[in-house]
Structure formats: C-alpha cells, structure tokens
Design an enzyme around this catalytic site. Structure first.
Site, short mmCIF file in Angstrom:
data_model
loop_
_atom_site.label_atom_id
_atom_site.label_comp_id
_atom_site.label_asym_id
_atom_site.label_seq_id
_atom_site.Cartn_x
_atom_site.Cartn_y
_atom_site.Cartn_z
N CYS A 124 131.36 -41.24 50.71
CA CYS A 124 132.59 -40.79 50.05
C CYS A 124 132.37 -40.30 48.62
CB CYS A 124 133.62 -41.91 50.07
SG CYS A 124 133.89 -42.59 51.72
N HIS A 268 139.01 -40.32 45.40
CA HIS A 268 138.70 -40.31 46.83
C HIS A 268 139.88 -40.90 47.58
CE1 HIS A 268 137.14 -41.31 50.67
NE2 HIS A 268 136.90 -42.58 50.39
N ASN A 299 141.37 -40.70 55.64
CA ASN A 299 140.16 -40.81 54.81
C ASN A 299 139.11 -39.87 55.40
OD1 ASN A 299 137.67 -41.52 53.71
ND2 ASN A 299 138.14 -43.69 53.63
#
Length: 343
Positions: A124, A268, A299
C-alpha cells in the site's frame, strides 16, 4: 597522475506531478453481494471500514490493461507523449507472473520505446515509493519524465470466506507522470519499514507451498489452496493510527508546510476509521478536504492514492496547484509520505 573524473549527471532542479489518471473496473460489488459470502451486515461493514461497494476486475481487465488505461489519461493530462517517458515504475503485489515485470509490457503497449521499466513490491506504500524513485530520477538526470503506476487485482488474492478481509479489497489502477519543475513540487519522501511486523499483513502461504503435489513416498499431502491475503486488523489499526500520524507530521515538517496550508489530505484508502483517527492526530482543520474514495472503491493498495487524487481533482474537492499530504502504509510493514503539489 590524477584519476579521471566521472562527468556528473545533470537533471532538473525540482520535480512535480504533471498529470494523473485512473482506471476503475466495470463490475461493482455492493455490500449486499458480500453478504452472500460471509455472515455479516451492511451496517457492520460500513461501521468497520466505511466501505459501501468496491470494484472487481473482469477477465479482460488485467493488471497490464488497467495500467495502460490509467497511464493514457495521465500522459494526456501531462501534455506529453509516451515516447518522451524515460522510466516506467509499476507498484503492485498482485501481478501473478514472477517474471517478466509487468512494467515492460505496459511500456511497450504505451509506446515508451526503450525506457527502463520495472516493478516494485511495496504494498500500500507502493505509489509513494514509486514517487520517491521518480523524483530522484528526474532530478538526477536519468529521465526527464517518469510514469509511476499503482495497480492491483486484489480480488485474485481475496478469500471470500474470510469474514475479516472479504469485504475490504478492490481492484483498479492509478498513474502519475513526474517531470521537471521550476519550483519544488514533491517534498522529501519520508519512507521506511518495520520488518519485525512483516507477518501482520501477509499472503497466507507461499506459491511453492500452495501448489506442492502430494508426497508420492508417504502418500500424504494437503489439498492445494489458492493463496489469499490475511491481516491482523487490530494490530494494523493501532500501528496505522499511532505510528503513521507521526510519519505524516514528519512529511509536513520536512516540506516546511503546516496542516493549515494544505489543500487536501490523501491517505491510503485502508479504512475510514484510520483516516478519521489520523485527521484527529494531525489536528487537521475542517477546511482541508480529505479523500474518502474507499467508500466506493474499497482498499486498492498501491492504486488507492492516485485513484483518490484523480477523484478529488475531477470532483473539484481539490484544485490544481493545491498542496496535498499523501501517505501510504501496509504489508511489510512499509510506509511512505510526502507533501506534493497537485497537477
């Protein structure tokens, strides 16, 4: 006799993001569909993550295809041609071929000539890592323009029977062109890792284990299972809230910027509760718009920051020339944060 001196490389004084683009798969997976996989409720998923739906890629929406689509938009916005790109960096953990790097296919399909192309695996934080590398390439003189892509097909690595992760992940690609600038457009990237916590977010098993054949001698062996992503949610939550707020503040301090001077906060898109906690820890003014793309996208790991950046610019929540604080964090555990000028 004096040893010969290497001629120093000369690059741009500064760099900045010149264009951004994204690609979101066609298929929408609402929470109602997730409830067919796990025992839960729409309210529980929303309260735990802030997610109402996510996008999952179809057979034709490969890592390379999504990347090409996102990159095309970024190149057009930057006002350059693919032939001017001097480097292609692709951040991904879900390109299932060990080699060659998917960046080489993307560079070829875009028409980037002989530009160096390579993949990085920083989960990420991948887009932030790529941005740091691109900034160094432009200022170091090894490339005038660098294409940075964050792309994931996490649906390939999602265990739909795992109640703790089945609702989290999505697919997509985000791309940015980094090029020369007369003024600083990318602040110092604050990046790092904590390998002592590498097992907190991980693949359930290695590929060789997953596809090991039954032991012919002993006649025993486990049934092969497709690897999936697993996560210790509470541990990740605590780490992200307490440690990443400090990293975000370091990025602000390194850039000489205060929270009040920001035009956007683009973390993020891991979890809406993590975002809210970071806002509180940073004492971010209510006037600063915050990316909440996770609600409709899920996500998407390395793709989440550029996708959220594109959405904020397209919606008018953020404007070209605004300063944005970005921060990515995830498996490894790795992280990267910086203040950037929006394209």
């Amino acid at each position: 006799m004096t040893a010969p001196q290497i001629k120093p490389a000369t690059g741009a004084a500064f760099s900045r993001i010149l264009g951004v683009g994204g690609y979101r798969p066609v298929r929408v997976i609402p929470n109602a569909e997730v409830l067919d996989w796990i025992e839960s409720s729409d309210e529980w998923i929303r309260s735990r993550s802030g997610i109402s739906e996510r996008r999952w890629a179809g057979p034709e929406e490969s890592v390379a295809e999504m990347s090409v689509q996102a990159a095309g938009k970024a190149i057009a916005q930057a006002g350059i041609t693919a032939g001017q790109i001097g480097g292609v960096i692709v951040a991904t953990v879900s390109h299932l071929k060990q080699t060659p790097a998917v960046a080489t296919e993307i560079a070829d399909r875009l028409g980037c000539g002989t530009a160096p192309a390579f993949d990085i695996s920083a989960a990420c934080a991948g887009f932030g890592y790529g941005l740091g590398l691109a900034d160094g390439m432009v200022r170091g003189g090894s490339a005038e323009y660098v294409l940075v892509i964050g792309v994931e097909r996490l649906s390939d690595l999602t265990d739909t029977s795992d109640r703790s992760t089945a609702f989290i992940f999505g697919d997509g690609a985000g791309a940015a062109i980094v090029g020369p600038s007369d003024t600083p457009g990318i602040g110092k990237v604050i990046w790092g890792s904590d390998g002592s916590q590498r097992d907190v977010i991980s693949q359930t098993q290695a590929w060789d284990t997953a596809f090991a054949k039954e032991d012919a001698v002993n006649g025993v062996g486990d049934e092969a299972k497709w690897p999936a992503l697993r996560m210790e949610g509470q541990t990740v939550f605590r780490w992200a809230v307490w440690e990443m707020a400090k990293v975000a503040q370091q990025a602000l301090d390194a850039a000489g910027i205060t929270a009040e001077q920001l035009g956007a906060f683009i973390p993020h898109q891991a979890n809406m509760r993590i975002t809210d906690a970071m806002i509180k820890a940073l004492k971010l003014p209510e006037s600063v718009p915050v990316a909440r793309d996770i609600a409709e996208t899920g996500n998407t790991s390395a793709a989440s920051i550029p996708l959220a950046m594109e959405r904020m610019l397209e919606s008018g929540e953020a404007r070209s020339g605004d300063l944005a604080l970005i921060i990515g964090f995830g498996a490894g555990l790795v992280y990267a944060a910086a203040v950037v000028t929006l394209p």
